[in-house]
Write a protein that holds these residues in place. Sequence first.
Motif, PDB file in Angstrom:
ATOM      1  N   ALA A  50     -15.791  -2.522  42.991  1.00 12.00           N
ATOM      2  CA  ALA A  50     -14.231  -2.845  43.028  1.00 12.00           C
ATOM      3  C   ALA A  50     -13.885  -1.906  44.254  1.00 12.00           C
ATOM      4  CB  ALA A  50     -13.448  -2.408  41.812  1.00 12.00           C
ATOM      5  N   ALA A  51     -14.184  -0.633  44.368  1.00  6.83           N
ATOM      6  CA  ALA A  51     -13.840   0.290  45.604  1.00  6.83           C
ATOM      7  C   ALA A  51     -14.134  -0.273  46.823  1.00  6.83           C
ATOM      8  CB  ALA A  51     -14.444   1.385  45.355  1.00  6.83           C
ATOM      9  N   LEU A  52     -15.404  -1.001  47.038  1.00  7.43           N
ATOM     10  CA  LEU A  52     -15.512  -1.532  48.181  1.00  7.43           C
ATOM     11  C   LEU A  52     -14.861  -2.976  48.458  1.00  7.43           C
ATOM     12  CD1 LEU A  52     -19.367  -1.325  48.061  1.00  7.43           C
ATOM     13  CD2 LEU A  52     -17.942  -0.165  49.595  1.00  7.43           C
ATOM     14  N   ARG A  53     -14.649  -3.789  47.430  1.00 12.43           N
ATOM     15  CA  ARG A  53     -13.839  -4.899  47.564  1.00 12.43           C
ATOM     16  C   ARG A  53     -12.163  -4.491  47.831  1.00 12.43           C
ATOM     17  NH1 ARG A  53     -16.294  -6.620  42.855  1.00 12.43           N
ATOM     18  NH2 ARG A  53     -14.734  -5.943  41.535  1.00 12.43           N
ATOM     19  N   ASP A  54     -11.935  -3.565  47.636  1.00 14.71           N
ATOM     20  CA  ASP A  54     -10.694  -2.868  47.792  1.00 14.71           C
ATOM     21  C   ASP A  54     -10.143  -2.823  49.162  1.00 14.71           C
ATOM     22  OD1 ASP A  54      -7.809  -2.048  46.930  1.00 14.71           O
ATOM     23  OD2 ASP A  54      -8.584  -0.273  47.541  1.00 14.71           O
ATOM     24  N   ILE A  55     -11.414  -2.561  50.160  1.00 10.00           N
ATOM     25  CA  ILE A  55     -11.366  -2.172  51.536  1.00 10.00           C
ATOM     26  C   ILE A  55     -11.790  -3.650  52.058  1.00 10.00           C
ATOM     27  CG2 ILE A  55     -11.028   0.115  51.416  1.00 10.00           C
ATOM     28  CD1 ILE A  55     -13.979   0.299  52.189  1.00 10.00           C
ATOM     29  N   GLY A  56     -12.024  -4.679  51.608  1.00 10.75           N
ATOM     30  CA  GLY A  56     -12.619  -5.818  52.349  1.00 10.75           C
ATOM     31  C   GLY A  56     -13.909  -6.090  52.381  1.00 10.75           C
ATOM     32  N   PHE A  57     -14.756  -5.446  51.486  1.00  8.70           N
ATOM     33  CA  PHE A  57     -16.088  -5.715  51.235  1.00  8.70           C
ATOM     34  C   PHE A  57     -16.363  -6.884  50.513  1.00  8.70           C
ATOM     35  CE2 PHE A  57     -16.630  -1.808  53.617  1.00  8.70           C
ATOM     36  CZ  PHE A  57     -18.120  -1.642  54.007  1.00  8.70           C
ATOM     37  N   ASP A  58     -17.292  -7.835  50.584  1.00  5.69           N
ATOM     38  CA  ASP A  58     -17.712  -8.677  49.844  1.00  5.69           C
ATOM     39  C   ASP A  58     -18.711  -7.920  48.911  1.00  5.69           C
ATOM     40  OD1 ASP A  58     -19.060 -10.774  48.489  1.00  5.69           O
ATOM     41  OD2 ASP A  58     -19.902 -11.807  50.112  1.00  5.69           O
ATOM     42  N   ALA A  59     -18.305  -7.456  47.614  1.00  4.92           N
ATOM     43  CA  ALA A  59     -19.206  -6.707  47.009  1.00  4.92           C
ATOM     44  C   ALA A  59     -19.328  -6.861  45.356  1.00  4.92           C
ATOM     45  CB  ALA A  59     -18.588  -5.115  47.053  1.00  4.92           C
ATOM     46  N   SER A  60     -20.370  -6.796  44.859  1.00  5.98           N
ATOM     47  CA  SER A  60     -20.565  -6.931  43.438  1.00  5.98           C
ATOM     48  C   SER A  60     -21.810  -6.213  42.934  1.00  5.98           C
ATOM     49  CB  SER A  60     -20.986  -8.519  43.168  1.00  5.98           C
ATOM     50  OG  SER A  60     -22.196  -8.787  43.918  1.00  5.98           O
ATOM     51  N   PRO A  61     -21.714  -6.007  41.507  1.00  8.85           N
ATOM     52  CA  PRO A  61     -22.946  -5.292  40.950  1.00  8.85           C
ATOM     53  C   PRO A  61     -24.050  -6.542  40.871  1.00  8.85           C
ATOM     54  CG  PRO A  61     -21.127  -5.170  39.412  1.00  8.85           C
ATOM     55  CD  PRO A  61     -20.434  -6.110  40.669  1.00  8.85           C
ATOM     56  N   ARG A  62     -25.287  -6.023  40.968  1.00  8.86           N
ATOM     57  CA  ARG A  62     -26.214  -7.231  40.786  1.00  8.86           C
ATOM     58  C   ARG A  62     -27.270  -6.681  39.657  1.00  8.86           C
ATOM     59  NH1 ARG A  62     -26.845  -9.612  45.793  1.00  8.86           N
ATOM     60  NH2 ARG A  62     -24.776  -9.516  46.824  1.00  8.86           N
ATOM     61  N   LYS A  63     -27.720  -7.520  38.899  1.00  8.92           N
ATOM     62  CA  LYS A  63     -28.697  -7.419  37.810  1.00  8.92           C
ATOM     63  C   LYS A  63     -30.041  -6.943  38.198  1.00  8.92           C
ATOM     64  CE  LYS A  63     -26.505 -10.286  34.252  1.00  8.92           C
ATOM     65  NZ  LYS A  63     -26.802 -11.536  33.174  1.00  8.92           N
ATOM     66  N   THR A  64     -30.749  -6.116  37.612  1.00 10.69           N
ATOM     67  CA  THR A  64     -32.055  -5.596  37.880  1.00 10.69           C
ATOM     68  C   THR A  64     -33.008  -5.559  36.515  1.00 10.69           C
ATOM     69  OG1 THR A  64     -31.719  -3.325  37.618  1.00 10.69           O
ATOM     70  CG2 THR A  64     -31.159  -4.182  39.825  1.00 10.69           C
TER      71      THR A  64
END
Length: 461
Positions: A50-64
């Motif tokens: 969410a912190a990355l998305r807040d500054i315009g990144f396309d970001a998400s947690p990924r399952k491992t």
Amino acid sequence: MPDIQNALAAADRALDQGLDRLFEFLRIPSISADPAYEADCRRAADWAAAALRDIGFDASPRKTIGHPMVVGHRRSGRAGAPHVLFYGHYDVQPPDPLELWTSPPFEPQRVAGPNGDVIVARGASDDKGQVMTFIEACRALIETQGGLPVDVTVLLEGEEESSSKSLVPFLTENREELKADFGLICDTDMFDAQTPAVTTMLRGIVYEEVSIRAAAMDLHSGMYGGAAQNPIRVLARILAGLHDEQGRITLAGFYDGVEELPPAVKREWEALGFDGAAFLGAVGLKVPAGEAGRSVMEQITVRPTCDVNGIVGGYTGDGAKTVIPAVASAKVSFRLVGSQDPVAVQAAFRRFVTERLPADCEATFLSHGNSPAIVVPSDSEPLRKARAALAEEWGRTAPVIGAGGSIPVVGELQRILGIDSLLIGFALEDDRIHSPNEKYDVRSFHKGVRSWIRILDALGR
């Protein structure tokens, strides 16, 4: 290209808000080694994405197969811009022993320190504070310039403190998505409180466990002493033979692939004034025990080593028990440099042991892993630009240094993604990582943000 002074000024103005964001992150007890904190690790991954998305990144947690990875991308929009992969980790060590903390480990505190304010919390230095210096730098650049000067992929791991079991499978499965020109890794230190550094040399490791067996059972030393072979004596003699009188390691071919420091780097190191006597004196020692003729700094960073990390055999409880043990064991680690081959070193050690076994003894071996050393070319353009940017911020040359420990992710990025990495961080030797009262200097955080602004700008030019 826009003047970065606006971004630096924005970082200065936003210091308190940046610290507030870091404190939010630190309040999440993302202890990867303890299954009881699995939900908190997911929460930390969600927070970072969410912190990355807040500054315009396309970001998400990924399952491992374990805790999530966080992946974020932001393109610069500039044709031919370099693409960097920034790596950090959001998981932390357990805080035990709790009674030694001056404040609760997951309730971050800003308190006065001997050299300015410090942040006290688990993860403050290792590695959440370091990760947030990069994110806050990106925030300031995006806010003032409308974007980043380079293409950036962020990869945050959730198991660095607990064996990284998901790292290799994730890098392998997502190789194409994570490809970049080079890596930036923040999980490292300054040279000292006033001098930034770029770590380009990391020692590799071979870790072996050897057990020597003689009799079929433990024996009474009064009945068998003198006639029965004692595996402790055998093992002690073999281990003692691993070094000569000059501190050199005696395995055949051990120094194959070991190179001397480049003369320019050696001159830089000599100018740094590293006090080897003080380094040893801080832990109650006086005399360097490594290779004769090598400085302490060389011995702990760019020379190969062999150490017995543990030894056991026979009776070790309270009181006396007159026993000749059937088995004696030792754990032995080798730190590797240059192009030393870990497989060859492992084989040489096993030959060294077996060739010295007397009658009635046999040896068995257990590997606890091995990895090669990592060396980044000292004349690369990204390294040159990063050093120049750090010098601008700190007012002094950022030396190229080696690290005595092993950081597996550097090797995996090289092996799987085919990219070299620069290790640039702002932690200090006294940050007490992995210990109670871990701290991160506010100055390290603030100038770390400013340093990344300068580095990203320089890399994009």
